[in-house]
Design a protein around this motif. Structure first.
Motif, PDB file in Angstrom:
ATOM      1  N   HIS A 153       3.798  -2.976   6.199  1.00  0.00           N
ATOM      2  CA  HIS A 153       2.571  -3.429   5.961  1.00  0.00           C
ATOM      3  C   HIS A 153       1.442  -2.986   7.241  1.00  0.00           C
ATOM      4  O   HIS A 153       0.355  -2.531   6.952  1.00  0.00           O
ATOM      5  CB  HIS A 153       2.305  -4.904   6.097  1.00  0.00           C
ATOM      6  N   ILE A 154       2.097  -2.881   8.314  1.00  0.00           N
ATOM      7  CA  ILE A 154       1.206  -2.284   9.593  1.00  0.00           C
ATOM      8  C   ILE A 154       1.142  -1.015   9.556  1.00  0.00           C
ATOM      9  O   ILE A 154      -0.138  -0.277   9.474  1.00  0.00           O
ATOM     10  CB  ILE A 154       1.986  -2.616  10.973  1.00  0.00           C
ATOM     11  N   ILE A 155       2.046   0.020   9.096  1.00  0.00           N
ATOM     12  CA  ILE A 155       1.865   1.347   8.996  1.00  0.00           C
ATOM     13  C   ILE A 155       0.586   1.514   7.580  1.00  0.00           C
ATOM     14  O   ILE A 155       0.136   2.634   7.846  1.00  0.00           O
ATOM     15  CB  ILE A 155       3.106   1.919   8.703  1.00  0.00           C
ATOM     16  N   ALA A 156       0.835   1.002   6.547  1.00  0.00           N
ATOM     17  CA  ALA A 156       0.219   1.338   5.517  1.00  0.00           C
ATOM     18  C   ALA A 156      -1.300   0.773   5.697  1.00  0.00           C
ATOM     19  O   ALA A 156      -2.198   1.392   5.115  1.00  0.00           O
ATOM     20  CB  ALA A 156       0.515   0.462   4.255  1.00  0.00           C
ATOM     21  N   ASN A 157      -1.725  -0.327   6.583  1.00  0.00           N
ATOM     22  CA  ASN A 157      -3.022  -0.572   6.579  1.00  0.00           C
ATOM     23  C   ASN A 157      -3.717  -0.410   7.897  1.00  0.00           C
ATOM     24  O   ASN A 157      -4.948  -0.725   8.109  1.00  0.00           O
ATOM     25  CB  ASN A 157      -2.727  -2.209   6.633  1.00  0.00           C
ATOM     26  N   SER A 158      -2.974   0.388   8.648  1.00  0.00           N
ATOM     27  CA  SER A 158      -3.674   0.819   9.888  1.00  0.00           C
ATOM     28  C   SER A 158      -4.310   2.099   9.705  1.00  0.00           C
ATOM     29  O   SER A 158      -4.629   2.793   8.597  1.00  0.00           O
ATOM     30  CB  SER A 158      -2.422   1.232  11.077  1.00  0.00           C
TER      31      SER A 158
END
Length: 364
Positions: free
Chosen positions: A168-173
């Protein structure tokens, strides 16, 4: 100091419905945050060169460093961190502008905490470029190694928060890449290795290919919001005015034309690539035109000096030649450049406020 009121209309889709959000923004040179209400950015990730390097070069055996006074004199506690300016960098203002945090730390900072990883880091290395030869010449961290560092970062995230939350962090950063300037100024125009094989168009085309490949590499690792900086007006950087601008230190037309050519090719390829990457937004952040506007109209932005840096006499000093023995200008907030190559904290602040509205429209 400058102040501007304006309105932004955001259009976005959720399910089968389209929505419009009108947001008023007041910019006062302080890195305002104005994300749409339904959007949050968990982290900012940076790759590239000195514009985004907050100290990754500190432990390298290289002359491309800034971890000594007077660098950082306006940073927290007057501490030189390795940022190539007097205070905050573009990365710091981006982190604040996207509502993430005040400062973007260096991934190689020995004091970095696990909590810092959750909100993003910078892998950038001052002196780096798209061309692997550029990093070799400067003895700094190439983009390929920065990519490997990013892979290790992802592994650390998974250990810290678990597989799903890490995804989630990687995709939405939001990811930023700043490179190209060193390829031309400290590689192509100084050393003959590339000039013997490529004209400016051919070299620019090669750099664009490297850039597109890099975007696809971080996309494979999960990045979905990617911003690539164009090159600035290379011929108007103070040190280039001094070296190649003649007696009156005029902007070097040859270098500016090279930057414009590269930027044009970069923009075209980004638009093409963006249409091929599923569920991904790729945007170019224009460094050229906003900086030209600031350089030609400094008083409009609360500045006075744009043709030299604050450190020393401002026409040649950078890195170790800008040191604790160097005299400084009386008020660095009136200068666009801190040393003869890098912008001041104020210059970074002004620039980010100019580009952020368009970036938001491109990414969300």
């Amino acid at each position: 100091m400058f102040s501007v009121y304006f309105f932004i209309i955001f259009s976005f889709s959720y399910g089968s419905h389209s929505h419009f959000l009108v947001t008023s923004v007041y910019l006062h040179g302080n890195g305002a945050t104005y994300l749409p209400d339904n959007v949050s950015v968990p982290a900012i990730i940076a790759f590239g060169d000195s514009l985004l390097d907050p100290g990754n070069n500190n432990r390298l055996m290289t002359f491309t460093k800034a971890n000594f006074p007077p660098y950082g004199k306006d940073f927290v506690g007057g501490k030189p961190t390795g940022r190539f300016t007097n205070g905050k960098t573009l990365g710091d203002f981006l982190a604040k502008g996207f509502g993430v945090k005040e400062y973007l730390p260096a991934y190689l900072d020995p004091s970095i905490k696990d909590s810092d990883l959750l909100t993003g880091v910078s892998f950038a290395s001052g002196g780096s470029g798209y061309d692997p030869l550029t990093s070799t010449l400067a003895v700094v961290i190439p983009l390929s190694v920065q990519l490997e560092m990013f892979k290790k970062y992802i592994s650390k995230l998974k250990i810290k928060v678990g597989e799903e939350q890490a995804k989630h962090i990687i995709a939405n950063s939001v990811y930023f890449i700043s490179a190209g300037s060193n390829d031309f100024l400290t590689n192509y125009y100084i050393y003959p290795i590339r000039r013997l094989r490529y004209d400016v168009f051919g070299y620019g085309k090669m750099l664009v290919k490297f850039a597109m490949d890099y975007i696809q590499e971080i996309h494979k690792l999960g990045a979905r919001r990617i911003v690539v900086f164009s090159t600035p007006p290379l011929g108007c950087i103070p040190i280039e005015r001094t070296i190649a601008g003649g007696l009156h230190r005029k902007c070097v037309d040859k270098y500016n034309k090279a930057a414009q050519l590269f930027n044009s090719m970069l923009k075209q390829e980004i638009l093409f690539l963006a249409g091929r990457l599923p569920e991904t937004r790729v945007a170019m952040a224009d460094l050229y035109n906003p900086l030209i506007s600031i350089i030609e109209n400094p008083h409009q932005y609360g500045l006075e000096v744009t043709d030299r840096g604050c450190c020393g006499i401002g026409i040649i000093e950078m890195s170790f030649s800008c040191n604790k023995l160097s005299k400084l200008c009386r008020d660095d907030s009136k200068f666009l450049f801190w040393d003869s190559l890098h912008p001041t904290e104020k210059g970074c602040d002004i620039y980010i406020n100019l580009i952020l509205p368009n970036l938001l429209k491109s990414l969300f």
